[in-house]
Scaffold this active site. Structure first.
Site, PDB file in Angstrom:
ATOM      1  N   ASN A  72       1.185 -15.919  26.522  1.00  0.00           N
ATOM      2  CA  ASN A  72       1.893 -14.838  27.207  1.00  0.00           C
ATOM      3  C   ASN A  72       2.518 -13.835  26.239  1.00  0.00           C
ATOM      4  O   ASN A  72       3.006 -12.797  26.642  1.00  0.00           O
ATOM      5  CB  ASN A  72       2.983 -15.444  28.108  1.00  0.00           C
ATOM      6  N   HIS A  84      11.362 -13.723  39.416  1.00  0.00           N
ATOM      7  CA  HIS A  84      10.111 -13.931  40.158  1.00  0.00           C
ATOM      8  C   HIS A  84      10.325 -14.594  41.527  1.00  0.00           C
ATOM      9  O   HIS A  84       9.449 -15.297  42.027  1.00  0.00           O
ATOM     10  CB  HIS A  84       9.140 -14.781  39.333  1.00  0.00           C
ATOM     11  N   LYS A 115      11.456 -16.115  25.580  1.00  0.00           N
ATOM     12  CA  LYS A 115      10.199 -16.803  25.239  1.00  0.00           C
ATOM     13  C   LYS A 115       9.466 -16.148  24.068  1.00  0.00           C
ATOM     14  O   LYS A 115       9.057 -16.818  23.128  1.00  0.00           O
ATOM     15  CB  LYS A 115       9.255 -16.834  26.444  1.00  0.00           C
TER      16      LYS A 115
END
Length: 445
Positions: A145, A192, A122
């Site tokens: 982010n 996650h 990302k």
């Protein structure tokens, strides 16, 4: 209009990390009465940025001290805080609107926006797209982010600037506005799971980016990811990128094609082998081509792009042994990609805070590639338990000892690779701190 929206409103910010502090500061500037909570008592008492915002009027408490939400108009959730947090649950039960920091910024924005999500890549793709746009004469800024909170910049962003938003699954959970002109889902691999429980729920969070597409916007999804989770997409007009000719943007590992037409030849370093670097280039080109960037402009800008640190970053070579810092490799798939990208037998340093996924996918790939794993941190015993019957695993109590052990066993032509596959918070502030320590210790060997 924004001023009128928040003037005199009573707002609670849950979580006072980087994004939470930015949201609190943003709201104070707009005339809101802002309360903030966090569980970290030391931070509340000593963090200089937080103390400065407190001087501007922020009222702070430990989260367990905030019992009464009566009178609050809005609750803003920091991305690291789950919607299952007791105060978030209470807010929803009381009918108080619950949003995230990115959503808060989007409500004040009137800019063209690009969104990037996915498990790995990302930040690199966000920065690459931003670099290409700027080098090609468009104004763009990487936010979200990537480390620069959206609410920190949105009020000073020029009207013509393009906001290139890196969006985590956490941020997407609370994003509602239809604000994206283009979006990318790079990949979805196990990560996650300590928060989401299942891959389906994790994928649903990632694919939630589709909710924020403008009508007529373009969503690109990595081909294998689209194949695995395409059922989560509501729209039919979703493009893909990858290695096969049925993709809108694809490569045969020599040329890059757009809508079936050859556009340019891959840079020499990327030809002939599937890799995360090739996929990142395809993803960035898919979006940049939509912005009118020519193939020549894209290649010229790509040639001057420098990947961010701690991503399979070469540190040094000593006695014929090469050392690489991949501290950003914080999940199972990222480690596999790092191992695949390097030529030579590897001693791998892995471990940290376990995220709930199995390490067993490493077994087949590591055969004849990884001769030893030096396991560190909270996950060390789990790594040893799952892998030691196939791959030698040595547990080290510190990163320093792991590096010394690896260096003592590495032979000329071999590689010592830090690619943890885990979060860093048991031993370090973040992945950057972990990577910096690795590089410092390697240079001290």
């Amino acid at each position: 209009m924004v001023l009128a929206t928040y003037q005199g409103k009573r707002v609670l910010v849950i979580g006072l990390g980087l994004s939470g502090r930015s949201a609190a500061n943003f709201l104070l500037k707009l005339g809101a009465e802002v309360h903030g909570v966090d569980r970290n008592a030391t931070m509340l008492e000593t963090h200089p940025d937080l103390l400065a915002i407190k001087q501007e009027g922020l009222k702070i408490k430990l989260d367990h001290e905030m019992n009464d939400l009566a009178g609050f108009d809005l609750v803003v959730l920091s991305p690291g805080i789950s919607t299952s947090h007791p105060l978030a649950v209470k807010a929803l039960q009381m009918g108080i609107e619950l949003i995230g920091e990115i959503e808060l910024g989007c409500r004040a924005a009137h800019h063209s926006m690009i969104g990037i999500t996915g498990t790995n890549g990302k930040t690199t793709v966000t920065l690459l797209i931003t670099h290409v746009l700027n080098q090609s004469g468009l104004l763009a800024k990487a936010l979200g982010n990537v480390g620069v909170p959206f609410t920190q910049e949105i009020l000073t962003l020029k009207p013509e600037e393009i906001a290139v938003l890196e969006l985590s699954s956490y941020q997407l959970e609370t994003l509602q506005q239809k604000i994206l002109d283009e979006a990318l889902i790079l990949n979805v691999t196990p990560d996650h799971l300590d928060r989401y429980g299942t891959m389906q729920k994790y994928a649903e969070a990632k694919f939630g980016i589709e909710r924020s597409m403008k009508n007529g916007g373009s969503l690109f999804v990595e081909r294998e990811t689209k194949e695995a989770y395409g059922h989560l997409l509501e729209g039919q007009l979703v493009s893909s990128y990858g290695y096969t000719a049925d993709c809108t943007v694809y490569t045969d590992l020599e040329c890059v094609f757009l809508n079936g037409q050859a556009m340019f030849t891959l840079p020499p370093a990327l030809r002939g082998k599937q890799s995360h670097d090739v996929e990142n280039l395809l993803a960035a080109y898919a979006v940049c081509s939509r912005r009118g960037i020519s193939a020549q402009q894209f290649l010229q800008a790509y040639a001057t792009f420098k990947k961010p640190s701690h991503r399979i970053e070469f540190v040094l070579e000593r006695d014929g042994v090469r050392y690489y810092d991949d501290s950003k490799g914080t999940n199972i798939d990222a480690v596999m990609r790092a191992v695949q990208s390097l030529d030579g037998m590897i001693i791998l340093i892995a471990g940290g805070v376990d995220k709930g996924a199995s390490y067993t996918p490493w077994i087949q790939l590591f055969k004849d590639r990884v001769k030893l794993i030096c396991a560190i941190g909270q996950a060390a015993d789990k790594i040893k338990g799952q892998l030691s019957h196939q791959i030698p695993v040595h547990i080290s109590t510190t990163l320093d000892l792991a590096i010394q052990h690896a260096a003592g066993l590495a032979k000329k032509g071999e590689i010592v690779l830090l690619s943890p596959g885990c979060a860093s918070f048991d031993m370090f502030r973040d992945y950057v701190h972990r990577g910096e320590e690795f590089q410092r210790l390697v240079r001290q060997l």
